[in-house]
Design a protein around this motif. Structure first.
Motif, PDB file in Angstrom:
ATOM      1  N   PRO A   1       0.818  -1.233   0.000  1.00  0.00           N
ATOM      2  CA  PRO A   1       0.000   0.000   0.000  1.00  0.00           C
ATOM      3  C   PRO A   1       0.844   1.271   0.000  1.00  0.00           C
ATOM      4  N   ILE A   2       1.993   1.251   0.679  1.00  0.00           N
ATOM      5  CA  ILE A   2       2.839   2.448   0.694  1.00  0.00           C
ATOM      6  C   ILE A   2       3.360   2.742  -0.712  1.00  0.00           C
ATOM      7  N   SER A   3       3.808   1.684  -1.410  1.00  0.00           N
ATOM      8  CA  SER A   3       4.309   1.869  -2.782  1.00  0.00           C
ATOM      9  C   SER A   3       3.196   2.372  -3.692  1.00  0.00           C
ATOM     10  N   THR A   4       2.002   1.823  -3.531  1.00  0.00           N
ATOM     11  CA  THR A   4       0.870   2.247  -4.371  1.00  0.00           C
ATOM     12  C   THR A   4       0.523   3.703  -4.115  1.00  0.00           C
ATOM     13  N   ILE A   5       0.525   4.088  -2.822  1.00  0.00           N
ATOM     14  CA  ILE A   5       0.231   5.483  -2.477  1.00  0.00           C
ATOM     15  C   ILE A   5       1.294   6.413  -3.054  1.00  0.00           C
ATOM     16  N   ALA A   6       2.566   6.017  -2.912  1.00  0.00           N
ATOM     17  CA  ALA A   6       3.649   6.859  -3.431  1.00  0.00           C
ATOM     18  C   ALA A   6       3.551   7.015  -4.946  1.00  0.00           C
ATOM     19  N   LEU A   7       3.258   5.912  -5.628  1.00  0.00           N
ATOM     20  CA  LEU A   7       3.144   5.953  -7.082  1.00  0.00           C
ATOM     21  C   LEU A   7       1.971   6.838  -7.512  1.00  0.00           C
ATOM     22  N   SER A   8       0.842   6.696  -6.844  1.00  0.00           N
ATOM     23  CA  SER A   8      -0.336   7.512  -7.172  1.00  0.00           C
ATOM     24  C   SER A   8      -0.066   8.986  -6.897  1.00  0.00           C
ATOM     25  N   SER A   9       0.674   9.273  -5.835  1.00  0.00           N
ATOM     26  CA  SER A   9       1.012  10.664  -5.517  1.00  0.00           C
ATOM     27  C   SER A   9       1.880  11.275  -6.607  1.00  0.00           C
ATOM     28  N   ASP A  10       2.833  10.493  -7.127  1.00  0.00           N
ATOM     29  CA  ASP A  10       3.678  10.988  -8.221  1.00  0.00           C
ATOM     30  C   ASP A  10       2.854  11.323  -9.450  1.00  0.00           C
ATOM     31  N   VAL A  11       1.858  10.455  -9.730  1.00  0.00           N
ATOM     32  CA  VAL A  11       0.986  10.706 -10.890  1.00  0.00           C
ATOM     33  C   VAL A  11       0.172  11.984 -10.687  1.00  0.00           C
ATOM     34  N   LEU A  12      -0.336  12.191  -9.464  1.00  0.00           N
ATOM     35  CA  LEU A  12      -1.160  13.369  -9.181  1.00  0.00           C
ATOM     36  C   LEU A  12      -0.352  14.665  -9.240  1.00  0.00           C
ATOM     37  N   GLN A  13       0.957  14.546  -9.061  1.00  0.00           N
ATOM     38  CA  GLN A  13       1.795  15.746  -9.107  1.00  0.00           C
ATOM     39  C   GLN A  13       2.114  16.199 -10.536  1.00  0.00           C
ATOM     40  N   SER A  14       1.802  15.338 -11.486  1.00  0.00           N
ATOM     41  CA  SER A  14       2.080  15.719 -12.879  1.00  0.00           C
ATOM     42  C   SER A  14       1.068  16.774 -13.355  1.00  0.00           C
ATOM     43  N   LYS A  15       1.504  17.680 -14.252  1.00  0.00           N
ATOM     44  CA  LYS A  15       0.640  18.766 -14.713  1.00  0.00           C
ATOM     45  C   LYS A  15      -0.474  18.262 -15.619  1.00  0.00           C
ATOM     46  N   GLU A  16      -0.205  17.167 -16.325  1.00  0.00           N
ATOM     47  CA  GLU A  16      -1.204  16.670 -17.264  1.00  0.00           C
ATOM     48  C   GLU A  16      -2.429  16.100 -16.573  1.00  0.00           C
ATOM     49  N   ILE A  17      -2.306  15.669 -15.312  1.00  0.00           N
ATOM     50  CA  ILE A  17      -3.415  15.013 -14.635  1.00  0.00           C
ATOM     51  C   ILE A  17      -4.608  15.947 -14.443  1.00  0.00           C
ATOM     52  N   VAL A  18      -4.313  17.263 -14.395  1.00  0.00           N
ATOM     53  CA  VAL A  18      -5.405  18.234 -14.226  1.00  0.00           C
ATOM     54  C   VAL A  18      -6.312  18.223 -15.457  1.00  0.00           C
ATOM     55  N   GLN A  19      -5.716  17.900 -16.594  1.00  0.00           N
ATOM     56  CA  GLN A  19      -6.493  17.858 -17.823  1.00  0.00           C
ATOM     57  C   GLN A  19      -7.342  16.579 -17.928  1.00  0.00           C
ATOM     58  N   GLN A  20      -7.128  15.642 -17.016  1.00  0.00           N
ATOM     59  CA  GLN A  20      -7.833  14.350 -17.076  1.00  0.00           C
ATOM     60  C   GLN A  20      -8.548  14.083 -15.742  1.00  0.00           C
ATOM     61  N   PRO A  21      -9.698  14.650 -15.552  1.00  0.00           N
ATOM     62  CA  PRO A  21     -10.410  14.515 -14.260  1.00  0.00           C
ATOM     63  C   PRO A  21     -10.748  13.060 -13.889  1.00  0.00           C
ATOM     64  N   GLU A  22     -10.994  12.234 -14.911  1.00  0.00           N
ATOM     65  CA  GLU A  22     -11.324  10.841 -14.601  1.00  0.00           C
ATOM     66  C   GLU A  22     -10.126  10.125 -13.963  1.00  0.00           C
ATOM     67  N   ARG A  23      -8.931  10.330 -14.521  1.00  0.00           N
ATOM     68  CA  ARG A  23      -7.729   9.739 -13.945  1.00  0.00           C
ATOM     69  C   ARG A  23      -7.448  10.326 -12.564  1.00  0.00           C
ATOM     70  N   LEU A  24      -7.698  11.629 -12.428  1.00  0.00           N
ATOM     71  CA  LEU A  24      -7.488  12.278 -11.133  1.00  0.00           C
ATOM     72  C   LEU A  24      -8.353  11.613 -10.055  1.00  0.00           C
ATOM     73  N   THR A  25      -9.618  11.404 -10.394  1.00  0.00           N
ATOM     74  CA  THR A  25     -10.528  10.757  -9.447  1.00  0.00           C
ATOM     75  C   THR A  25     -10.094   9.315  -9.165  1.00  0.00           C
ATOM     76  N   GLN A  26      -9.662   8.626 -10.222  1.00  0.00           N
ATOM     77  CA  GLN A  26      -9.243   7.219 -10.069  1.00  0.00           C
ATOM     78  C   GLN A  26      -8.064   7.089  -9.107  1.00  0.00           C
ATOM     79  N   TYR A  27      -7.049   7.937  -9.297  1.00  0.00           N
ATOM     80  CA  TYR A  27      -5.865   7.844  -8.439  1.00  0.00           C
ATOM     81  C   TYR A  27      -6.160   8.332  -7.022  1.00  0.00           C
ATOM     82  N   ALA A  28      -7.049   9.260  -6.889  1.00  0.00           N
ATOM     83  CA  ALA A  28      -7.464   9.715  -5.548  1.00  0.00           C
ATOM     84  C   ALA A  28      -8.166   8.574  -4.803  1.00  0.00           C
ATOM     85  N   GLN A  29      -8.998   7.852  -5.536  1.00  0.00           N
ATOM     86  CA  GLN A  29      -9.681   6.704  -4.922  1.00  0.00           C
ATOM     87  C   GLN A  29      -8.683   5.617  -4.535  1.00  0.00           C
TER      88      GLN A  29
END
Length: 420
Positions: free
Chosen positions: A211-239
């Protein structure tokens, strides 16, 4: 210290203690033999002087080899003339005192004229008095000459009493051996606890790492600028982060709770439960974790089984046992659960077709944090708390749990009273 060095140290310690014990017993025997030979030597010298004195009184010659030792504490002296018991007793006491023989004795005199024993007395040298013989009678020997016999009834106990220092040293050595055995036992227990702790830390590391690795990986994805353009992915990684964080929190809470709870602090909320329905619900939940092709069989009894127990804890017991049966079977498992009722209470058995549990682990699997060692392989998740929890709850219900295992599978059997 590695396992090989530890075994070598234990082996050397056991050999050393065994050697000390052997030497102690050997020298105790040698000391007793030496004391016994010294006693016999002194008695022979004293009786030889008695014989010489009696022959001088009777003006007779001493017979060749007049003294015969018939046993370790019975001596016979052959003479050429009659023996006056009173004179004999006085000479015996005098000679024994000269030789520092303080052992009580009995003496008896044989008169060849009448072919009968003329018994003497029992002489207590410490009290300086005499009485009629109290020990076994002197045997009549096949002899034609006059003779007298001297018997020391308490010789062995007296010699043993004189060796008190050996007895004291043996007692001290025995205490050392007992302490050594206790120390070895404590070392083995500590080593076992250390291994359990090590396995627990390894298992906990693997459980938390995912779970720690998954959280860290998801956090890295959320920090990318492109994720703001993709709300569905943003919601998915937040979940995903929320799910893994909840999973991590549940694992931490479970470890802390199980590590601190004790059997006498468990609070049971008893109620009447239909055991058939409860098992059916647990089976339905456990089937979600089944491998493809696996199955859990449960044929409820014709009559409902009603038991007075804590519903939540009893559900957890059955689910944990079913979950273990599913997890620890490498192939697609076939698990059979059965329930029965009699005058003694309720019996629940859960049987799987896994590889089984080694007999030496039957008691250990119910201990807190214990898991059967698998080296660096951690293909089955867990902290070693499930069966500890099961046993704790079963005993809180005043029941018992047993395990029977072979290479063809394992069966856990839970015995519970219907009501308390």
């Amino acid at each position: 210290m590695n396992r090989k060095s530890f075994r070598l140290v234990v082996l050397l310690a056991v050999v050393s203690i065994s050697g000390i014990l052997f030497i102690q017993i050997f020298w105790m025997g040698k000391a007793f033999d030496l004391s016994n030979k010294q006693f016999e030597h002194n008695v022979n010298l004293a009786l030889l002087n008695v014989t010489t004195t009696l022959c001088e009184i009777n003006q007779n010659e001493i017979l060749p080899d007049p003294i015969e030792q018939l046993s370790s504490n019975y001596f016979v002296v052959n003479l050429n003339n009659k023996i006056a018991p009173g004179i004999l007793e006085a000479i015996l006491k005098s000679e024994f005192q000269k030789r520092e023989i303080a052992e009580d004795f009995e003496y008896g005199v044989f008169d060849c004229t009448n072919k009968e024993m003329v018994y003497g007395r029992y002489v207590d040298l410490k009290e300086d008095n005499a009485s009629e013989p109290t020990s076994s009678q002197f045997p009549q020997l096949n002899k034609d000459a006059y003779y007298f016999g001297v018997y020391f009834p308490n010789k062995t106990s007296t010699l043993a009493g004189e060796m008190w220092i050996w007895g004291f040293s043996s007692l001290v050595l025995l205490i050392v051996v007992v302490f050594f055995g206790y120390t070895l036992s404590a070392i083995f227990r500590q080593k076992k606890l250390s291994e359990i702790q090590k396995d627990f830390i390894n298992n906990m590391t693997h459980e938390f790492k995912t779970p720690i690795s998954t959280i860290a990986l998801s956090s890295d994805v959320l920090q990318s600028k492109e994720i703001v353009q993709q709300p569905e992915r943003l919601t998915q990684y937040a979940q995903i982060i929320k799910k893994e964080a909840t999973r991590l929190q549940n694992q931490v809470d479970r470890v802390l709770q199980m590590a601190t709870v004790e059997k006498n602090t468990i609070s049971l909320t008893r109620q009447e439960i239909n055991l058939n329905e409860l098992i059916a619900q647990s089976v339905q939940s456990a089937q979600l974790n089944l491998k493809e092709g696996g199955e859990i069989r449960f044929e409820p009894p014709v009559e409902d089984i009603i038991i007075n127990a804590d519903k939540v804890h009893l559900t957890n017991i059955i689910y944990n046992l079913l979950d273990n049966a599913v997890k620890y079977t490498e192939k697609a498992p076939t698990v059979v659960i059965a329930a029965s009722s009699d005058n003694d209470g309720v019996v629940i058995s859960i049987q799987d077709d896994g590889k089984g549990i080694d007999k030496k682990d039957h008691e250990l699997i119910f201990k807190k944090f214990y898991r059967i060692p698998t080296g660096n392989v951690h293909n089955v998740k867990g902290f070693g708390l499930g069966l500890y929890y099961v046993k704790m709850i079963v005993e809180a219900h005043q029941g018992k749990i047993t395990v029977d295992s072979s290479e063809n599978g394992t069966t856990f059997t839970v015995h519970l009273p219907k009501s308390i």
